[in-house]
Each structure stands twice: as C-alpha cells, then as structure tokens.
Design a protein around this motif. Structure first.
Motif, short mmCIF file in Angstrom:
data_model
loop_
_atom_site.label_atom_id
_atom_site.label_comp_id
_atom_site.label_asym_id
_atom_site.label_seq_id
_atom_site.Cartn_x
_atom_site.Cartn_y
_atom_site.Cartn_z
N GLU A 171 0.81 -1.20 0.00
CA GLU A 171 0.00 0.00 0.00
C GLU A 171 0.85 1.27 0.00
O GLU A 171 0.37 2.35 -0.29
CB GLU A 171 -0.97 0.00 1.19
N ARG A 222 1.11 2.78 -6.86
CA ARG A 222 0.17 3.90 -6.79
C ARG A 222 0.18 4.71 -8.07
O ARG A 222 -0.76 5.43 -8.36
CB ARG A 222 0.52 4.79 -5.59
N THR A 274 -6.88 8.93 -5.58
CA THR A 274 -7.82 7.96 -5.02
C THR A 274 -9.24 8.46 -5.14
O THR A 274 -9.50 9.67 -5.16
CB THR A 274 -7.53 7.71 -3.52
N ARG A 293 -16.06 -3.11 -11.76
CA ARG A 293 -14.89 -3.46 -10.95
C ARG A 293 -14.80 -4.99 -10.88
O ARG A 293 -15.74 -5.65 -10.45
CB ARG A 293 -15.04 -2.86 -9.54
N ASN A 323 -16.86 6.28 -8.95
CA ASN A 323 -16.42 5.77 -7.65
C ASN A 323 -17.50 5.88 -6.58
O ASN A 323 -18.19 6.89 -6.47
CB ASN A 323 -15.18 6.54 -7.18
N ASP A 340 -10.65 -1.81 -12.91
CA ASP A 340 -11.80 -1.01 -13.33
C ASP A 340 -11.90 -1.06 -14.85
O ASP A 340 -10.97 -0.65 -15.56
CB ASP A 340 -11.66 0.43 -12.85
N GLU A 352 -8.33 1.55 -15.03
CA GLU A 352 -7.34 1.67 -13.97
C GLU A 352 -7.21 0.33 -13.25
O GLU A 352 -8.16 -0.46 -13.22
CB GLU A 352 -7.76 2.76 -12.98
N ASN A 360 -6.22 -1.01 -9.44
CA ASN A 360 -6.05 -0.56 -8.06
C ASN A 360 -5.43 -1.69 -7.25
O ASN A 360 -5.98 -2.79 -7.19
CB ASN A 360 -7.42 -0.18 -7.49
N LYS A 392 -4.99 -1.62 -4.06
CA LYS A 392 -5.54 -1.64 -2.70
C LYS A 392 -7.06 -1.55 -2.82
O LYS A 392 -7.69 -0.58 -2.40
CB LYS A 392 -4.97 -0.48 -1.88
N PRO A 393 -7.69 -2.57 -3.42
CA PRO A 393 -9.12 -2.50 -3.72
C PRO A 393 -10.00 -2.62 -2.47
O PRO A 393 -9.67 -3.34 -1.53
CB PRO A 393 -9.34 -3.69 -4.66
#
Length: 252
Positions: A4, A10, A58, A123, A152, A206, A219, A221, A223-224
């Motif tokens: 993370e 990131r 984010t 997602r 989101n 995503d 995208e 992620n 850290k879903p």
C-alpha cells in the motif's frame, strides 16, 4: 515496505507502462500519455474526449473530463463544474492552471455504456486463492452519479449487480460470456503484475465497456475496497472476497 506504500503500485503511469508490455493485455489499455500541451492537442484532436487524471490519486478525486466539439469549441468538467472555451490555447491555459505543475496524465476517453442515462463501469476483484492461484472473486457494476464524471462509490457512485446494468444491452448468454472475458482479463493482469510486484495479493480492475462491448482497462487498483460487494443483495461474492482477504492477511 508494504504494497500500500509502494509508489510504483500507486502510479497509474508506471502501472500502464508495465501493462502495455504484455501483448495480450495491451489492446485493452486506452492510450495514456503525460499531461503537456503537445499531448493534449494531439489527443483531443484524435479522440474528441479525454480524461485528465492525477498520476497518483484515489476515489476519482481530481479527475477532469475534457471534450472538443469541433475545431474551435473546447470544454472540461471537474466535479460538477463545466467550463467552455473558444480556442485551444485558452482551454490548455485553464487546464494547466488546474494541474499546476503536478503530475497528471491524459487518457483516451471511453464512451461508457449507460443505465437509466447514467454511465457505469465495472470493478473486477482478483485475489490470490488459498491455493496461491489468481482468481476473479467478484464483479460489480458502479453506476455514476448523474451530474458527476466518475463512478467511484466514494464520489457518489452506486454499486449495482452487473447483470442488472447489462440486461438492456446484451442477451443473458452474451452477458455471461462478457463477464467471463472480463474475469479472464483481470486474472491475466494480476499474473502479469505479480511478476514485478511479488507481494501483490489482490487487485481491483476497473473496466469500461463501450458501445461495441470492448472492455477497456481504465485503472488497476492495488488496494481494492472489498466492502462495495457488501452493497449487493446477494452476499455470496462479498463473503468470498472477505474470506480470501483474511486468508492472505491482506488488509483492505
């Protein structure tokens, strides 16, 4: 250093550069470039609609939707505010002021499918199984707020059953095939990223579907959020996602 806090995971730019090195994944990655005047001019002329986003961000914060209606009319929207311009130079100048020398990217805009006149994307949750195999454990739709440009959950988006969102667009048979295709794409992305990021335990991919039902990877992620699956009436996926998270000691 935990995943993370790992800067490469990131950075949308670094993740994109890694994904386009895989020939089977590359066709599903929208054209993405660093924000500057030259790239903005060529990409807005080529695609007509773009998303300009922070390299590290984010919850869809700071995302801008930019459009060109003809050679002289330009516009962009951030949150619920929309500005229009009658020249490229004034359009770029205003955007450059918003970006303010921070690291931003320009991504080809995808004209997403709609449900009740609201855009949605998907997602796909991919996790390491107890047997240490990558597995697609959940798929959920994210219905965007009617006045916002991102889907989101933390920005007004509504988690929904993917079958409900797709039923007016495709048959049941094609819908199931499409979900399997997106799951396969998600697993392929996880396996590819895991070659470089050995500590990876889960990703959220995503995906945006356009009118031709092409799945575009908007995208990835690292850290879903597993809790969006708890928004579904059927808790089967949620229970599996949480069980896998606990097994791998991955802290959501």
């Amino acid at each position: 250093m935990g995943i993370e806090k790992s800067q490469p995971l990131r950075s949308i730019w670094l993740k994109t550069k890694q994904l386009i090195n895989n020939d089977s994944i590359k066709p599903f990655i929208p054209d993405t470039q660093k924000f500057n005047k030259v790239n903005l001019k060529s990409m807005i002329a080529r695609y007509g609609m773009l998303y300009i986003k922070p390299e590290i961000g984010t919850h869809g914060m700071g995302v801008i939707k930019a459009e060109m209606n003809n050679q002289q009319d330009f516009a962009y929207q951030m949150n619920q505010k929309r500005l229009t311009f009658n020249s490229f130079d004034s359009f770029h100048k205003s955007l450059a002021h918003v970006v303010n020398q921070r690291s931003y990217l320009i991504q080809r805009g995808i004209h997403l499918l709609k449900y009740n006149n609201r855009r949605f994307d998907i997602r796909v949750m991919v996790q390491l199984s107890p047997e240490q195999q990558w597995e697609a454990t959940g798929v959920i739709g994210r219905l965007g707020h009617s006045k916002k440009i991102v889907t989101n959950y933390h920005n007004g988006g509504q988690p929904m059953d993917i079958h409900k969102l797709l039923e007016s667009h495709v048959s049941t048979k094609r819908r199931n095939e499409l979900i399997q295709e997106m799951n396969k794409l998600g697993v392929g992305i996880a396996r590819h990223m895991n070659k470089k990021y050995k500590r990876l335990k889960a990703i959220g991919v995503d995906i945006g579907l356009d009118q031709s039902l092409t799945p575009w990877v908007i995208e990835v992620n690292a850290k879903p959020d597993p809790y969006i699956f708890n928004q579904l009436k059927d808790k089967t996926m949620y229970r599996k996602v949480i069980r896998y998270f606990r097994h791998t000691d991955h802290k959501p």
